[in-house]
Design a protein around this motif. Sequence first.
Motif, PDB file in Angstrom:
ATOM      1  N   ARG A   1       0.878  -1.184   0.212  1.00 25.38           N
ATOM      2  CA  ARG A   1       0.023  -0.003   0.021  1.00 25.38           C
ATOM      3  C   ARG A   1       0.982   1.239   0.035  1.00 25.38           C
ATOM      4  NH1 ARG A   1      -2.907  -1.217   3.861  1.00 25.38           N
ATOM      5  NH2 ARG A   1      -1.951  -0.023   5.635  1.00 25.38           N
ATOM      6  N   ILE A   2       2.015   1.199   0.773  1.00 24.17           N
ATOM      7  CA  ILE A   2       2.918   2.154   0.724  1.00 24.17           C
ATOM      8  C   ILE A   2       3.372   2.358  -0.673  1.00 24.17           C
ATOM      9  CG2 ILE A   2       5.009   3.274   1.525  1.00 24.17           C
ATOM     10  CD1 ILE A   2       4.549   1.486   4.028  1.00 24.17           C
ATOM     11  N   ALA A   3       4.027   1.515  -1.205  1.00 20.13           N
ATOM     12  CA  ALA A   3       4.201   1.515  -2.654  1.00 20.13           C
ATOM     13  C   ALA A   3       3.326   2.155  -3.534  1.00 20.13           C
ATOM     14  CB  ALA A   3       4.662   0.074  -3.219  1.00 20.13           C
ATOM     15  N   LEU A   4       2.151   1.801  -3.517  1.00 22.51           N
ATOM     16  CA  LEU A   4       0.849   2.041  -4.472  1.00 22.51           C
ATOM     17  C   LEU A   4       0.644   3.703  -4.292  1.00 22.51           C
ATOM     18  CD1 LEU A   4      -1.514  -0.795  -4.305  1.00 22.51           C
ATOM     19  CD2 LEU A   4       0.082   0.080  -6.248  1.00 22.51           C
ATOM     20  N   GLN A   5       0.835   4.039  -3.046  1.00 21.13           N
ATOM     21  CA  GLN A   5       0.475   5.632  -2.678  1.00 21.13           C
ATOM     22  C   GLN A   5       1.635   6.581  -2.804  1.00 21.13           C
ATOM     23  OE1 GLN A   5      -1.225   5.254   1.348  1.00 21.13           O
ATOM     24  NE2 GLN A   5      -3.059   4.548   0.304  1.00 21.13           N
ATOM     25  N   SER A   6       2.851   6.069  -2.999  1.00 17.28           N
ATOM     26  CA  SER A   6       3.965   6.775  -3.322  1.00 17.28           C
ATOM     27  C   SER A   6       4.073   7.622  -4.432  1.00 17.28           C
ATOM     28  CB  SER A   6       5.383   5.983  -3.311  1.00 17.28           C
ATOM     29  OG  SER A   6       5.537   5.364  -2.058  1.00 17.28           O
ATOM     30  N   ARG A   7       4.553   8.760  -4.148  1.00 17.89           N
ATOM     31  CA  ARG A   7       4.545   9.726  -5.375  1.00 17.89           C
ATOM     32  C   ARG A   7       5.773   9.900  -6.439  1.00 17.89           C
ATOM     33  NH1 ARG A   7       2.282  14.504  -1.396  1.00 17.89           N
ATOM     34  NH2 ARG A   7       3.431  12.956  -0.031  1.00 17.89           N
ATOM     35  N   ARG A   8       6.720   9.208  -5.732  1.00 21.51           N
ATOM     36  CA  ARG A   8       7.986   9.359  -6.533  1.00 21.51           C
ATOM     37  C   ARG A   8       8.345   7.729  -6.963  1.00 21.51           C
ATOM     38  NH1 ARG A   8       8.773  12.492  -1.932  1.00 21.51           N
ATOM     39  NH2 ARG A   8       9.034  14.653  -2.487  1.00 21.51           N
ATOM     40  N   GLY A   9       9.023   7.710  -8.152  1.00 28.49           N
ATOM     41  CA  GLY A   9       9.318   6.418  -8.538  1.00 28.49           C
ATOM     42  C   GLY A   9      10.212   5.613  -7.745  1.00 28.49           C
ATOM     43  N   PHE A  10      11.330   6.186  -7.337  1.00 26.18           N
ATOM     44  CA  PHE A  10      12.290   5.691  -6.242  1.00 26.18           C
ATOM     45  C   PHE A  10      11.739   5.156  -4.915  1.00 26.18           C
ATOM     46  CE2 PHE A  10      15.089   5.806  -2.639  1.00 26.18           C
ATOM     47  CZ  PHE A  10      16.041   4.834  -2.954  1.00 26.18           C
ATOM     48  N   ASP A  11      10.746   5.918  -4.229  1.00 23.97           N
ATOM     49  CA  ASP A  11       9.959   5.461  -3.373  1.00 23.97           C
ATOM     50  C   ASP A  11       9.081   4.232  -3.664  1.00 23.97           C
ATOM     51  OD1 ASP A  11      11.098   7.467  -2.592  1.00 23.97           O
ATOM     52  OD2 ASP A  11       9.202   8.840  -1.477  1.00 23.97           O
ATOM     53  N   THR A  12       8.340   4.153  -4.660  1.00 24.29           N
ATOM     54  CA  THR A  12       7.652   3.152  -4.971  1.00 24.29           C
ATOM     55  C   THR A  12       8.547   1.890  -5.224  1.00 24.29           C
ATOM     56  OG1 THR A  12       5.800   4.413  -6.203  1.00 24.29           O
ATOM     57  CG2 THR A  12       5.985   1.973  -6.664  1.00 24.29           C
ATOM     58  N   LEU A  13       9.650   1.870  -5.938  1.00 21.23           N
ATOM     59  CA  LEU A  13      10.545   0.634  -5.948  1.00 21.23           C
ATOM     60  C   LEU A  13      11.173   0.314  -4.809  1.00 21.23           C
ATOM     61  CD1 LEU A  13      11.987   1.543  -9.683  1.00 21.23           C
ATOM     62  CD2 LEU A  13      10.291  -0.191  -9.013  1.00 21.23           C
ATOM     63  N   PHE A  14      11.282   1.378  -3.860  1.00 20.39           N
ATOM     64  CA  PHE A  14      12.177   0.792  -2.657  1.00 20.39           C
ATOM     65  C   PHE A  14      11.259   0.292  -2.030  1.00 20.39           C
ATOM     66  CE2 PHE A  14      14.614   2.493   1.044  1.00 20.39           C
ATOM     67  CZ  PHE A  14      15.515   1.296   1.099  1.00 20.39           C
ATOM     68  N   ALA A  15      10.029   0.885  -1.600  1.00 22.62           N
ATOM     69  CA  ALA A  15       8.818   0.037  -0.828  1.00 22.62           C
ATOM     70  C   ALA A  15       8.639  -1.260  -1.429  1.00 22.62           C
ATOM     71  CB  ALA A  15       7.756   0.761  -1.033  1.00 22.62           C
ATOM     72  N   VAL A  16       8.481  -1.410  -2.642  1.00 24.92           N
ATOM     73  CA  VAL A  16       8.250  -2.833  -3.261  1.00 24.92           C
ATOM     74  C   VAL A  16       9.469  -3.650  -2.788  1.00 24.92           C
ATOM     75  CG1 VAL A  16       8.145  -4.104  -5.223  1.00 24.92           C
ATOM     76  CG2 VAL A  16       6.768  -2.043  -4.972  1.00 24.92           C
ATOM     77  N   GLY A  17      10.507  -3.128  -2.924  1.00 23.76           N
ATOM     78  CA  GLY A  17      11.651  -3.847  -2.764  1.00 23.76           C
ATOM     79  C   GLY A  17      11.972  -4.461  -1.382  1.00 23.76           C
ATOM     80  N   LEU A  18      11.747  -3.514  -0.284  1.00 25.09           N
ATOM     81  CA  LEU A  18      11.663  -3.906   1.229  1.00 25.09           C
ATOM     82  C   LEU A  18      10.576  -4.740   1.463  1.00 25.09           C
ATOM     83  CD1 LEU A  18      12.337  -0.370   2.805  1.00 25.09           C
ATOM     84  CD2 LEU A  18      13.962  -2.118   2.096  1.00 25.09           C
ATOM     85  N   THR A  19       9.477  -4.761   0.984  1.00 23.19           N
ATOM     86  CA  THR A  19       8.351  -5.549   1.104  1.00 23.19           C
ATOM     87  C   THR A  19       8.639  -7.070   0.546  1.00 23.19           C
ATOM     88  OG1 THR A  19       6.949  -3.529   1.210  1.00 23.19           O
ATOM     89  CG2 THR A  19       5.731  -5.852   0.941  1.00 23.19           C
TER      90      THR A  19
END
Length: 443
Positions: free
Chosen positions: A362-380
């Motif tokens: 959910r954090i990845a989906l709601q992130s507004r920056r590409g890096f944040d999205t990928l990083f959240a997906v990676g950590l998850t």
Amino acid sequence: MTAVDRPDRRVRPEIAALHPRRVEMGIMALVAVVIVAGYALASLGTSASIPADLGPFLAWVLGLLVLAHVAVRRLAPAADPVILPLVFLLNGIGYVMIARLANDVDDGADLAGLQATWTAVGVVALIVTLVVVRQVRMLETYRYLLGLAGLVLLVLPLVPGIGREIRGAQIWVSIGPVNFQPGEFAKLALAAFFAGYLVESRELLRTRLELRDLAPIVLAWLGSLGVMVLQRDLGSSLLFFALFVVLLWIASERAIFLGLGAAMFAGGAFLAWSMFDHVQARVDVWLDPWSDPKGDGFQILESQFAFADGGLTGTGLGRGEPDRIPIVESDFIFAAVGEELGLAGSVAVLMAFMLLVGSGLRIALQSRRGFDTLFAVGLTTLLGVQAFIIMAGVLRVVPLTGITLPFVSYGGSSLVANYVLVALLIRMSHEQRTVGPADRSLP
């Protein structure tokens, strides 16, 4: 300091109306009741008496819960209120099981004390991460440095003099009296590097597909095979490769990378099985543990008996015999949960991990920056795949890999690294639920 980098962000009104920190405090109180009650029940089950240290234990639990909650309230007040309570629930269940084994396992009392110490260190690491990483995007700036640090940490156990081989895996480093697994921290650095690298090249990956575009996945495949060959660490090899393939798939939005990754994993697994004896032994035990019931198959067979004894509701805390399983406090802690808490307790642990994974996505989906999205997906992905691999291995769904169950198993390196991972997710959750000087116009 630029306006973008300034930490003075305000909580969005719609988020503030939900009072996330009050919700977190209420859930944390319930978690504290569950942990302390479990600790008391485990003592009643083993010695039919209330533990003499119940008061200090209660103070320790409440102290850590309050410390972590206050830190998040001050440093990330808008963050998802579910993440931290779930982490403490898993950590508490693991500690109760380890403390319950204190009288049955050699050095059990030492393990319980060390796990309590490492839990405190993990909470401190969470707070330090929240203090230092005020905005996750700062990690994108240091992506290549983090990638280099990840590689150094990954190969550190191979350095003569400090590298140590334990139970056949070359994944430990000993510096004086301190023993740790640098690979646990390497995965965080590599997740940041992969996210930063792929966010740069995602447009090219989406618009074209040439042979040279496949070079990164080939390098990741060769790197994971290198980890498996040199360190004899099947779990980390699979984890790193899965991390890169998932991030490549998300960044490119092309299913071909996911299919190619699966094919390369199958090829690498067959190659490893055909070339290395220790891989063949793991597969043989997985397929037929009864072929060597008193040797290589003993551990997995005892875990199956433990699950069978547990049934639907378990034998009760302190009433089972999980100590029959070798290394139960780390590799097979899930079998101990299955025996004494039954299917109900096992499903509760599984659901807690699923909720954590859901929060991360959910954090990845709601992130507004590409890096944040990928990083959240990676950590998850790191958290979810690691939990799946070890639980599936104990249940004989996949071959055993020797990695630990996050937050539940005994182990200082894993515990501290996963608390840092959670702190990064909390920081990203806070950022997307707040508005800063540079994004006041965002909804």
